[in-house]
Motif scaffolding. Structure first.
Motif, mmCIF file in Angstrom:
data_model
loop_
_atom_site.group_PDB
_atom_site.id
_atom_site.type_symbol
_atom_site.label_atom_id
_atom_site.label_comp_id
_atom_site.label_asym_id
_atom_site.label_seq_id
_atom_site.Cartn_x
_atom_site.Cartn_y
_atom_site.Cartn_z
ATOM 1 N N MET A 104 3.996 -10.965 15.684
ATOM 2 C CA MET A 104 2.860 -10.146 16.079
ATOM 3 C C MET A 104 2.634 -9.053 15.048
ATOM 4 N N ARG A 105 1.374 -8.752 14.789
ATOM 5 C CA ARG A 105 1.090 -7.684 13.838
ATOM 6 C C ARG A 105 1.106 -6.342 14.532
ATOM 7 N N GLU A 106 1.473 -5.346 13.778
ATOM 8 C CA GLU A 106 1.520 -3.987 14.297
ATOM 9 C C GLU A 106 0.099 -3.470 14.489
ATOM 10 N N ILE A 107 -0.178 -2.858 15.632
ATOM 11 C CA ILE A 107 -1.498 -2.295 15.909
ATOM 12 C C ILE A 107 -1.401 -0.780 15.828
ATOM 13 N N LYS A 108 -2.117 -0.221 14.857
ATOM 14 C CA LYS A 108 -2.139 1.226 14.656
ATOM 15 C C LYS A 108 -3.580 1.655 14.432
ATOM 16 N N PHE A 109 -3.851 2.914 14.669
ATOM 17 C CA PHE A 109 -5.167 3.475 14.402
ATOM 18 C C PHE A 109 -5.016 4.796 13.673
ATOM 19 N N ARG A 110 -6.067 5.177 12.978
ATOM 20 C CA ARG A 110 -6.197 6.529 12.469
ATOM 21 C C ARG A 110 -7.616 6.957 12.807
ATOM 22 N N VAL B 87 0.631 0.217 0.451
ATOM 23 C CA VAL B 87 -0.103 1.181 1.277
ATOM 24 C C VAL B 87 -0.829 0.441 2.404
ATOM 25 N N ASP B 88 -0.729 0.957 3.645
ATOM 26 C CA ASP B 88 -1.436 0.354 4.781
ATOM 27 C C ASP B 88 -2.940 0.330 4.510
ATOM 28 N N LYS C 257 -13.257 13.218 21.737
ATOM 29 C CA LYS C 257 -14.545 13.051 21.048
ATOM 30 C C LYS C 257 -14.505 13.568 19.614
ATOM 31 N N ASP C 258 -15.555 13.310 18.889
ATOM 32 C CA ASP C 258 -15.759 13.745 17.510
ATOM 33 C C ASP C 258 -14.859 13.038 16.502
ATOM 34 N N TYR C 259 -14.332 11.882 16.832
ATOM 35 C CA TYR C 259 -13.490 11.118 15.908
ATOM 36 C C TYR C 259 -14.130 9.762 15.625
ATOM 37 N N VAL C 260 -13.951 9.267 14.430
ATOM 38 C CA VAL C 260 -14.311 7.897 14.075
ATOM 39 C C VAL C 260 -13.001 7.127 13.980
ATOM 40 N N LEU C 261 -12.819 6.133 14.826
ATOM 41 C CA LEU C 261 -11.566 5.388 14.916
ATOM 42 C C LEU C 261 -11.559 4.242 13.919
ATOM 43 N N MET C 262 -10.438 4.094 13.190
ATOM 44 C CA MET C 262 -10.273 3.014 12.218
ATOM 45 C C MET C 262 -8.982 2.273 12.513
ATOM 46 N N GLN C 263 -9.070 0.959 12.630
ATOM 47 C CA GLN C 263 -7.901 0.162 12.960
ATOM 48 C C GLN C 263 -7.170 -0.304 11.710
ATOM 49 N N PHE C 264 -5.844 -0.335 11.797
ATOM 50 C CA PHE C 264 -4.979 -0.892 10.759
ATOM 51 C C PHE C 264 -5.210 -2.393 10.703
ATOM 52 N N THR C 265 -5.342 -2.949 9.517
ATOM 53 C CA THR C 265 -5.622 -4.384 9.371
ATOM 54 C C THR C 265 -4.381 -5.252 9.533
ATOM 55 N N GLY C 266 -3.203 -4.632 9.478
ATOM 56 C CA GLY C 266 -1.965 -5.401 9.486
ATOM 57 C C GLY C 266 -1.538 -5.786 8.083
ATOM 58 N N LEU C 267 -2.324 -5.377 7.084
ATOM 59 C CA LEU C 267 -2.047 -5.711 5.688
ATOM 60 C C LEU C 267 -1.725 -4.457 4.886
ATOM 61 N N LYS C 268 -1.069 -4.667 3.761
ATOM 62 C CA LYS C 268 -0.782 -3.586 2.827
ATOM 63 C C LYS C 268 -1.396 -3.956 1.475
ATOM 64 N N ASP C 269 -1.767 -2.939 0.700
ATOM 65 C CA ASP C 269 -2.323 -3.233 -0.620
ATOM 66 C C ASP C 269 -1.212 -3.599 -1.591
ATOM 67 N N ASN D 249 -8.150 -12.700 3.999
ATOM 68 C CA ASN D 249 -7.235 -11.562 4.092
ATOM 69 C C ASN D 249 -6.289 -11.476 2.897
ATOM 70 N N GLY D 250 -5.923 -12.593 2.304
ATOM 71 C CA GLY D 250 -5.083 -12.572 1.117
ATOM 72 C C GLY D 250 -5.762 -11.857 -0.033
ATOM 73 N N TYR D 251 -7.066 -11.914 -0.047
ATOM 74 C CA TYR D 251 -7.857 -11.235 -1.072
ATOM 75 C C TYR D 251 -7.683 -9.720 -0.977
ATOM 76 N N LEU D 252 -7.516 -9.184 0.242
ATOM 77 C CA LEU D 252 -7.344 -7.742 0.420
ATOM 78 C C LEU D 252 -6.020 -7.257 -0.160
ATOM 79 N N LYS D 253 -4.980 -8.065 -0.042
ATOM 80 C CA LYS D 253 -3.634 -7.641 -0.458
ATOM 81 C C LYS D 253 -3.494 -7.480 -1.965
ATOM 82 N N ASN D 254 -4.365 -8.080 -2.742
ATOM 83 C CA ASN D 254 -4.274 -7.991 -4.197
ATOM 84 C C ASN D 254 -5.056 -6.807 -4.755
#
Length: 96
Positions: A1-7, A40-41, A24-36, A77-82
C-alpha cells in the motif's frame, strides 16, 4: 500500500504546512506516493524539471497523477520519478 499524506498551502499567510487537521483557507495537495530523482516526495502542485530544463506541474487527471507540460498530460508515473522537484505552483508561481 502506498503512504497517503497531504500538505496544505495556507492562503492568508502564503506558507506551506503539513496537514494534521482541516480548516478553511488552505489548498490541499496529496502526496503522489512517488519521490523525485533526489528522493524528495512529489505532491500535487509541484513543479518538476528534467535534464533539458523543461518543466511541468503535477496534477491528478483521469484517475492518476501525471505531469502537465505545455498543455499536455503525461500519464506515466515512472516519468515523474526521473524529474527533480524545483518548487510548487503556490510558493514559486514564477517557475511556470
Amino acid at each position: 500500500m502506498r503512504e497517503i499524506k497531504f500538505r496544505a498551502w495556507h492562503i492568508p499567510t502564503k506558507k506551506m504546512f503539513d496537514v494534521f487537521s482541516w480548516c478553511k483557507d488552505y489548498v490541499l495537495m496529496q502526496f503522489t506516493g512517488l519521490k523525485d530523482k533526489n528522493g524528495v516526495d512529489i505532491y500535487e502542485g509541484d513543479v518538476l524539471q528534467n535534464n533539458e530544463n523543461k518543466k511541468g506541474v503535477v496534477e491528478f487527471f483521469d484517475g492518476s497523477f501525471c505531469l502537465k507540460s505545455n498543455g499536455f498530460y503525461v500519464l506515466n508515473n515512472g516519468y515523474l520519478k526521473n524529474k527533480k522537484v524545483i518548487g510548487n505552483i503556490y510558493e514559486n508561481p514564477e517557475l511556470l
